[in-house]
Structures are given as C-alpha cells and as structure tokens.
Motif scaffolding. Structure first.
Motif, PDB file in Angstrom:
ATOM      1  N   SER A  38       0.861  -1.192   0.000  1.00 20.50           N
ATOM      2  CA  SER A  38       0.000   0.000   0.000  1.00 20.50           C
ATOM      3  C   SER A  38       0.888   1.228   0.000  1.00 20.50           C
ATOM      4  N   ALA A  39       0.481   2.243  -0.744  1.00 19.64           N
ATOM      5  CA  ALA A  39       1.242   3.498  -0.789  1.00 19.64           C
ATOM      6  C   ALA A  39       0.547   4.504   0.105  1.00 19.64           C
ATOM      7  N   ASP A  40       1.261   4.942   1.138  1.00 22.54           N
ATOM      8  CA  ASP A  40       0.703   5.905   2.084  1.00 22.54           C
ATOM      9  C   ASP A  40       1.350   7.264   1.807  1.00 22.54           C
ATOM     10  N   PHE A  41       0.610   8.129   1.103  1.00 23.02           N
ATOM     11  CA  PHE A  41       1.195   9.413   0.689  1.00 23.02           C
ATOM     12  C   PHE A  41       1.320  10.388   1.850  1.00 23.02           C
ATOM     13  N   ASP A  42       0.552  10.184   2.905  1.00 23.36           N
ATOM     14  CA  ASP A  42       0.704  11.076   4.065  1.00 23.36           C
ATOM     15  C   ASP A  42       2.014  10.769   4.786  1.00 23.36           C
ATOM     16  N   LEU A  81      13.156   6.128  -3.798  1.00 19.70           N
ATOM     17  CA  LEU A  81      11.802   6.672  -4.026  1.00 19.70           C
ATOM     18  C   LEU A  81      11.824   8.183  -3.874  1.00 19.70           C
ATOM     19  N   GLN A  82      11.019   8.884  -4.704  1.00 17.85           N
ATOM     20  CA  GLN A  82      10.787  10.287  -4.454  1.00 17.85           C
ATOM     21  C   GLN A  82       9.300  10.502  -4.320  1.00 17.85           C
ATOM     22  N   TRP A  83       8.911  11.129  -3.225  1.00 20.73           N
ATOM     23  CA  TRP A  83       7.507  11.459  -2.937  1.00 20.73           C
ATOM     24  C   TRP A  83       7.343  12.968  -3.139  1.00 20.73           C
ATOM     25  N   LEU A  84       6.517  13.345  -4.118  1.00 18.49           N
ATOM     26  CA  LEU A  84       6.318  14.763  -4.396  1.00 18.49           C
ATOM     27  C   LEU A  84       4.951  15.206  -3.880  1.00 18.49           C
ATOM     28  N   ASP A  85       4.908  16.349  -3.229  1.00 21.48           N
ATOM     29  CA  ASP A  85       3.613  16.923  -2.874  1.00 21.48           C
ATOM     30  C   ASP A  85       2.977  17.494  -4.140  1.00 21.48           C
ATOM     31  N   ALA A  86       1.680  17.672  -4.109  1.00 23.45           N
ATOM     32  CA  ALA A  86       0.963  18.160  -5.296  1.00 23.45           C
ATOM     33  C   ALA A  86       1.603  19.437  -5.841  1.00 23.45           C
ATOM     34  N   VAL A  87       2.051  20.292  -4.950  1.00 26.34           N
ATOM     35  CA  VAL A  87       2.579  21.597  -5.386  1.00 26.34           C
ATOM     36  C   VAL A  87       3.852  21.424  -6.212  1.00 26.34           C
ATOM     37  N   GLN A  88       4.474  20.246  -6.073  1.00 28.42           N
ATOM     38  CA  GLN A  88       5.723  20.017  -6.820  1.00 28.42           C
ATOM     39  C   GLN A  88       5.464  19.380  -8.182  1.00 28.42           C
ATOM     40  N   LEU A 128       3.294  19.375 -12.024  1.00 29.10           N
ATOM     41  CA  LEU A 128       2.873  20.371 -13.005  1.00 29.10           C
ATOM     42  C   LEU A 128       1.421  20.779 -12.761  1.00 29.10           C
ATOM     43  N   GLY A 129       0.586  19.771 -12.497  1.00 24.68           N
ATOM     44  CA  GLY A 129      -0.840  20.067 -12.337  1.00 24.68           C
ATOM     45  C   GLY A 129      -1.205  20.573 -10.962  1.00 24.68           C
ATOM     46  N   LYS A 130      -0.329  20.352  -9.986  1.00 20.81           N
ATOM     47  CA  LYS A 130      -0.515  20.824  -8.601  1.00 20.81           C
ATOM     48  C   LYS A 130      -1.839  20.347  -7.996  1.00 20.81           C
ATOM     49  N   ALA A 131      -2.346  19.206  -8.489  1.00 21.54           N
ATOM     50  CA  ALA A 131      -3.646  18.725  -8.010  1.00 21.54           C
ATOM     51  C   ALA A 131      -3.512  17.500  -7.116  1.00 21.54           C
ATOM     52  N   GLN A 132      -2.507  16.643  -7.386  1.00 24.21           N
ATOM     53  CA  GLN A 132      -2.343  15.389  -6.649  1.00 24.21           C
ATOM     54  C   GLN A 132      -0.863  15.140  -6.376  1.00 24.21           C
ATOM     55  N   PRO A 133      -0.543  14.387  -5.338  1.00 20.20           N
ATOM     56  CA  PRO A 133       0.863  14.033  -5.090  1.00 20.20           C
ATOM     57  C   PRO A 133       1.348  13.044  -6.151  1.00 20.20           C
ATOM     58  N   PHE A 134       2.623  12.779  -6.134  1.00 17.63           N
ATOM     59  CA  PHE A 134       3.248  11.915  -7.148  1.00 17.63           C
ATOM     60  C   PHE A 134       4.361  11.139  -6.443  1.00 17.63           C
ATOM     61  N   MET A 135       4.539   9.870  -6.782  1.00 16.01           N
ATOM     62  CA  MET A 135       5.676   9.099  -6.265  1.00 16.01           C
ATOM     63  C   MET A 135       6.264   8.283  -7.408  1.00 16.01           C
ATOM     64  N   PHE A 136       7.594   8.236  -7.472  1.00 11.18           N
ATOM     65  CA  PHE A 136       8.220   7.377  -8.476  1.00 11.18           C
ATOM     66  C   PHE A 136       9.529   6.805  -7.925  1.00 11.18           C
ATOM     67  N   SER A 137       9.959   5.708  -8.529  1.00 12.53           N
ATOM     68  CA  SER A 137      11.193   5.038  -8.078  1.00 12.53           C
ATOM     69  C   SER A 137      12.326   5.289  -9.065  1.00 12.53           C
ATOM     70  N   GLN A 138      13.551   5.083  -8.558  1.00 12.33           N
ATOM     71  CA  GLN A 138      14.756   4.979  -9.389  1.00 12.33           C
ATOM     72  C   GLN A 138      15.590   3.891  -8.738  1.00 12.33           C
ATOM     73  N   SER A 139      15.607   2.708  -9.319  1.00 11.93           N
ATOM     74  CA  SER A 139      16.261   1.567  -8.660  1.00 11.93           C
ATOM     75  C   SER A 139      17.711   1.378  -9.069  1.00 11.93           C
ATOM     76  N   GLN A 140      18.096   1.814 -10.262  1.00  5.33           N
ATOM     77  CA  GLN A 140      19.483   1.637 -10.687  1.00  5.33           C
ATOM     78  C   GLN A 140      20.377   2.629  -9.976  1.00  5.33           C
ATOM     79  N   ALA A 141      21.503   2.261  -9.398  1.00  2.23           N
ATOM     80  CA  ALA A 141      22.043   0.922  -9.529  1.00  2.23           C
ATOM     81  C   ALA A 141      21.631   0.042  -8.368  1.00  2.23           C
ATOM     82  N   ILE A 142      21.737   0.581  -7.125  1.00  7.57           N
ATOM     83  CA  ILE A 142      21.491  -0.262  -5.938  1.00  7.57           C
ATOM     84  C   ILE A 142      20.497   0.400  -4.997  1.00  7.57           C
TER      85      ILE A 142
END
Ligand SMILES: CC/C=C\C/C=C\C[C@@H](O)/C=C/C=C/C=C\[C@@H](O)CCCC(=O)O
Ligand SMILES: [Zn+2]
Length: 607
Positions: free
Chosen positions: A30-34, A120-127, A129-143
């Motif tokens: 589960s992704a908990d954005f709070d 992982l990077q967790w972005l608040d909505a303000v960060q 483009l649309g400033k409407a919803q939060p965003f999270m994405f991964s970068q796994s390379q390299a370790i």
C-alpha cells in the motif's frame, strides 16, 4: 565490513546467488502518501543451490522489517528468525533470515519503507505540473531497489514478479510490468512482469496521469497538462521500435510505453522494461533531443535482455546501448545527425576525463568500483567509450558483420546476466575468429583495459561542424557588428557544438550580443540552457542568475544540476549564492540528486 564473498559475487550486494536464487517475487503493498511510505509484504520464491544452507541473505536499506515467515507450499506459514546488520554507508543493511529444518520455497517479509528511501521520491501536489495530486516514483538503478523491496539487489539474479498495489483512489499506478491505461476506481491495481529481470529494473510510479497511444505498441503516460507536448515530441517512437527490430531482432517485451516524470527525475531516462521513465527536459518542441528515447529503447536489447552481472561491467549495458541508440538515430534522421550527436558525445567524454574527479581507473571500460558508490562514480565513460569501441569494431569488420554478430549475441544471451569475459569469448568465437588480423589482440586489450581513448580510435566528423568552427573563429576575433552574429539557422546540435567550442573566457560584450540576438538565457531547450549557463558562470555573466535559479529550482536531472553546482561552488563569488539556491531547491530533488550536490559542496569546502 563486507562479508567474505564467493569469487564472482557482486561486491554491491550481500546476496549469495551461489547459495540461493530468488526466481519470483509477489509484492502486496500500500502506498501511504501522508506518511510517504510503502508497506505490506514481499513473497520471495527461492531456488536453493546449496541444499545445506541454513541462511538467506538479502539486501535492504532503511527498511523496517516487521515479521518474516517461511512456507513450503504458500499455504502454511511459520515465523522465522531474522537479523538486520549494521548499516553500511554504501550497501545498506544485510537482512539475514534463519532457515531451520527444511529449506522453504517461499519467504514472506513484512516491511515498510522509510520516507527517506533512497530509491523513491515522494512529491507533494505543489511540486507537480498540475498541482492537483501528489506523485511518487522510483529509481532503482544501480542499488536502490533495496530501499523499497527486500531482495537480492544484484543484476546477477533475474526474477519475474507480480504485484498488488493499493494507492489513493483517482491516482494511476504503473510498474515495469503489464500496465493499465486508465486509473482504477478503488485505487487497487495488479501487475505482472512475466520475463525475468534484474532488481534494478523494478520500477513503480503513482500519480495523476493520463495515457495516449502513439503507435501500435507505444504510448505516453504524462500529467494531463504535459500529455499533448509529450505525444508530439515522441511521435517517432513506433518508427524507432521498427528500426531497432530490423537491426537487432524482435522487441521481446510486448509494449514499449513512455512515462514522462516531473522535472525532478534525476536522470534523462531509465530503461525500466515496458515503461521507460523519461525526464520532461527532453521535450524541446523540435524533437531534437529524442536520442534519449532511442537510448532507453535500445536498452530493450542491451541491458534489459543481455545484462551486466555486476556494476564493474556497466559498459556492457551502456556502451552497446549508446551504439544502438546512434544507429537508430542514423536510420531515422540520417548519418549527419548521428555523427553530430556522436561528436558531441565524444567532446562530453573528453570533458568528463578533464574535469571530473575521475581517477584513471574510471577512464577504463572495466573500472573496479567494488568499494565505491555507483552513483558517486557515474561518468559517461561506459556510454561513449563503449559505443566508440563498437564503432571501432564496425570500421574493422564491416557494419553488416557486426550487426549479424550483435543479433546473434543478443539472442544467445537473452534474459541472462553476463560479464565482459563471457562477451569476449563470444566475440572471439563468433566475430573475430574469421576476421583475420582486423582486430589485433593488443588493440582489443587497449580498449578494454587502458584508460583514455586509444590513438587508433576511428575519427568521426559532421560536415556542418566545419562551418561552425569558422563562424566561431569569426565571432571571437572580429568586431561583433561587422561579421554579423552566426547561428540564425542553426539546429540544436549545431548550437551545442558552437557553444562547446567557445574558449574558457569570452568577454561579456560578446556574450551579451549572442544573448540579445538569440535569447540563449531564456531558451526552452535544456541542453542549450545547460551549455549556456556553464559559459555564463565561468565568465561571471550575471545576467543568467534569475533564469539559472529558476532552472535549478525546477530541474533535478543530475546531468545538469551537479555540474552547474560544481561550477558555481568553484567560484568564490558564486558559492554562497549557490548554497542558498540549493537550500531552497533540495526539498524538490530526488535523494540521489541531493546526495550528489551535497558531495559537490563538501569537496568545494575541502579544496
Ligand atoms: C563507473 C560507473 C559504474 C557503474 C555505475 C552504475 C550505475 C550508476 C547509477 O548512478 C545509475 C545510473 C542510472 C542512469 C540512468 C539513465 C542514464 O542512462 C542516463 C543518465 C544521463 C542523463 O541524465 O541523460
Ligand atoms: Zn543507458
């Protein structure tokens, strides 16, 4: 202290593939954005190589391990003892799971990630483009996969995976797997990657995303406000897939989609299978920076299909990919464009060799980075020197024979992880055996083991660049008005070549004239902006500061921000200003970027 390791083990992982291999992972998260955490469990399906083994070692970083269970059949579970070792600054923590009685088929690890997870990077909505919803994405390379999944975080091990994911309703969840094209009503998603991949290719993204197809197998995911521009910019993607297939064999991954991330994404792109993660900084409006798409697509053969089995062999992923990238660009846009891009890449490599705190070893295709942080020693050597080596082979044996060899190599080692020695054996047996003395052994060894670029490396030129050399000489020597300012019809690559060839010092009057005529300070092309900002910084051209600050606040791509901060930190007049900008910008940067910029200021302080 690192544990004693099997001879061929990956120094960047605590895993022991000679003892046991993970063959499949089932995630239920589960992704908990709070709280900015992922929590749930991972089921690791095991294939024991050593039937006497009584321990399973996994890689983790900042994971809270809540419970571990083991099972022989996936139905009956029994708790197992486990221990987390002290954290190593580079590797994270070894998770040791005690194996009693029979060796289990599945180990279930109940865990949660940390808000500071390095992958992982967790972005608040303000960060966004649309400033409407939060965003999270991964970068796994390299370790960094180990910061969001407990696993064998080494490219030597390949596994399939499936996932159940719960996210806030209305957000779209995506992975490096079979993906939905619309958000689910209840925020629940299921994913499957049915081909065996290494851990660094595990990927996840959750946000307010829309999708549009741009071909039979290709489509774009982006924030709605950026979708139209992305669809236009990457319209040639399907053609790229077709060209790459005609050169190197079938595309083996099903779909090839692009996910356009927020500008904080730390890299230009990341070749997550089925779904390349792409920075919006390549949306230039004129499709001049789409070599990045060709690069990430090319990884579908080199890197994702045939994979380096540890990070000393990074060039097997990136050198082959950069060569294939350039061949795709040539097939689509012609040899002149491909040559311009390669010439610019070789100048970038020369800059890396000259400017980076690059030890001689990092100028080798096969450096020994066993005791180093892969992120800290990242250079373009593996990319450009690696592709230059393949261009050398092409010149020596002919393009047709090299293409046939590469098709055979990709097919022979498909879905396997190998090292350079395996590649060399295959090269000797399948290309050099009947190539006479076209590729002398001494030259082969020089490419693979010597620092720098061999003096027998083939030279590449772009016709248009000769005229630009002349225009640059005129611009620097003549009085500005008389010769007229060059560049009114130049394309991106010609501008980059002109700017790259300017001397360290250019007087402010000339810079102002160029800026006045071509609004370089305000260009929307990130590559031209980066080159121009570097010129402005080293010449104290203060006019760039407001736009440079805006760029550093908005863009988190390491390729740009780390060298810019390095140039600013090297100048007494700019260092404090740069620190003040970083203090404001860092909350919007990915942890990988933040770490690199902190390193820049630490080095500057110790100068
Ligand atoms: C000597 C270096 C050996 C190993 C380094 C391995 C990985 C380095 C780690 O930092 C991950 C790099 C990921 C790169 C992802 C995308 C690149 O292909 C493009 C990056 C450059 C750009 O922003 O365009
Ligand atoms: Zn790459």
């Amino acid at each position: 202290a690192l544990p004693a390791r099997a001879a061929n083990a990956d120094a960047h992982s605590y895993a022991q593939p000679d003892v046991v291999r993970v063959s499949h992972i089932d995630l239920d998260l589960s992704a908990d954005f709070d709280a900015k955490v992922l929590h749930g469990h991972a089921d690791l399906h095991l294939e024991w190589q050593d039937r006497s083994a009584r321990e399973l070692r996994l890689d983790t970083r900042e994971l809270t391990i809540e419970k571990v269970e083991v099972s022989r059949n996936g139905r009956r579970w029994r708790e197992a003892g486990f221990g987390l070792a002290d954290a190593d600054a580079i590797l994270g923590q070894q998770l040791s799971i005690a194996i009693e009685r029979q060796q289990p088929k599945i180990v279930r690890v109940h865990y949660r990630t940390a808000p500071t997870a390095s992958g992982l990077q967790w972005l608040d909505a303000v960060q966004t483009l649309g400033k409407a919803q939060p965003f999270m994405f991964s970068q796994s390379q390299a370790i960094h996969a180990r910061s969001w999944v407990p696993l064998q975080d080494t490219p030597a091990v390949r596994f399939t995976y499936a996932a159940k994911l719960a996210v806030p309703p209305g957000l779209l969840a995506l992975m490096s797997a079979e993906n939905p094209q619309q958000p689910s009503e209840d925020g629940r998603y299921r994913f499957r990657m049915s081909q065996p991949i290494p851990s660094y290719l595990m990927a996840i993204a959750v946000g307010r995303l829309a999708f549009e197809a741009i071909g039979e197998r290709a489509g774009v995911y982006a924030e709605p406000e950026r979708l139209a521009a992305s669809v236009h910019e990457f319209a040639d993607t399907e053609r790229m897939i077709g060209v790459a297939e005609s050169l190197y064999g079938d595309y083996r991954w099903g779909r090839y989609d692009l996910l356009i991330l927020p500008p904080s994404f730390p890299y230009g792109g990341m070749e997550n299978p089925r779904l390349s993660f792409i920075t919006p900084t390549v949306i230039a409006g004129d499709r001049s920076l789409v070599a990045l798409i060709a690069h990430e697509l090319a990884h579908s053969w080199s890197g994702n299909l045939v994979t380096n089995d540890n990070w000393n062999e990074f060039w097997l992923n990136e050198g082959f990919t950069s060569y294939v990238e350039n061949r795709i660009i040539e097939a689509l846009f012609g040899a002149e464009r491909a040559n311009m891009e390669f010439v610019l890449d070789t100048r970038g490599l020369a800059d890396d060799f000259r400017s980076l705190p690059v030890s001689e070893d990092l100028q080798r295709l096969r450096p020994d980075i066993s005791r180093l942080d892969p992120d800290a020693v990242y250079t373009t050597t593996a990319y450009t020197k690696g592709s230059w080596f393949l261009k050398y082979l092409e010149r020596r044996v002919g393009r047709e024979r090299l293409d046939a060899f590469l098709r055979s190599y990709f097919d022979h080692y498909a879905f396997k992880s190998i090292g350079t020695d395996t590649f060399l054996d295959y090269l000797q047996a399948n290309l050099l055996a009947d190539a006479g003395d076209a590729v002398p052994a001494a030259e082969l060894q020089a490419w693979l083991n010597q620092p720098g670029i061999p003096e027998f490396a083939p030279v590449y030129e772009a016709r248009a660049f000769a005229a630009i050399d002349a225009a640059r000489a005129g611009f620097l020597s003549g009085d500005i008005g008389a010769a007229g300012l060059p560049g009114k019809d130049w394309n991106t690559h010609e501008w980059l070549y002109f700017l790259d060839g300017l001397p360290q010092e250019v007087d402010g009057e000339r810079l102002a004239a160029l800026d006045e005529a071509f609004t370089l300070t305000r260009t929307g092309n990130s590559e031209i902006a980066f080159a121009w900002f570097q010129i402005g910084i080293r010449n104290g051209y203060a006019v760039i500061r407001p736009q440079l600050e805006r760029f550093l606040m908005e863009v988190g791509r390491r390729k740009f921000v780390v060298p810019l901060y390095r140039s600013l930190a090297a100048r007494d007049a700019d260092r404090e200003w740069a620190k003040s900008v970083f203090d404001k910008a860092r909350t919007g940067y990915h942890p990988i970027t933040t770490g690199s910029v902190e390193e820049v200021f630490a080095r500057a302080a110790n100068r």
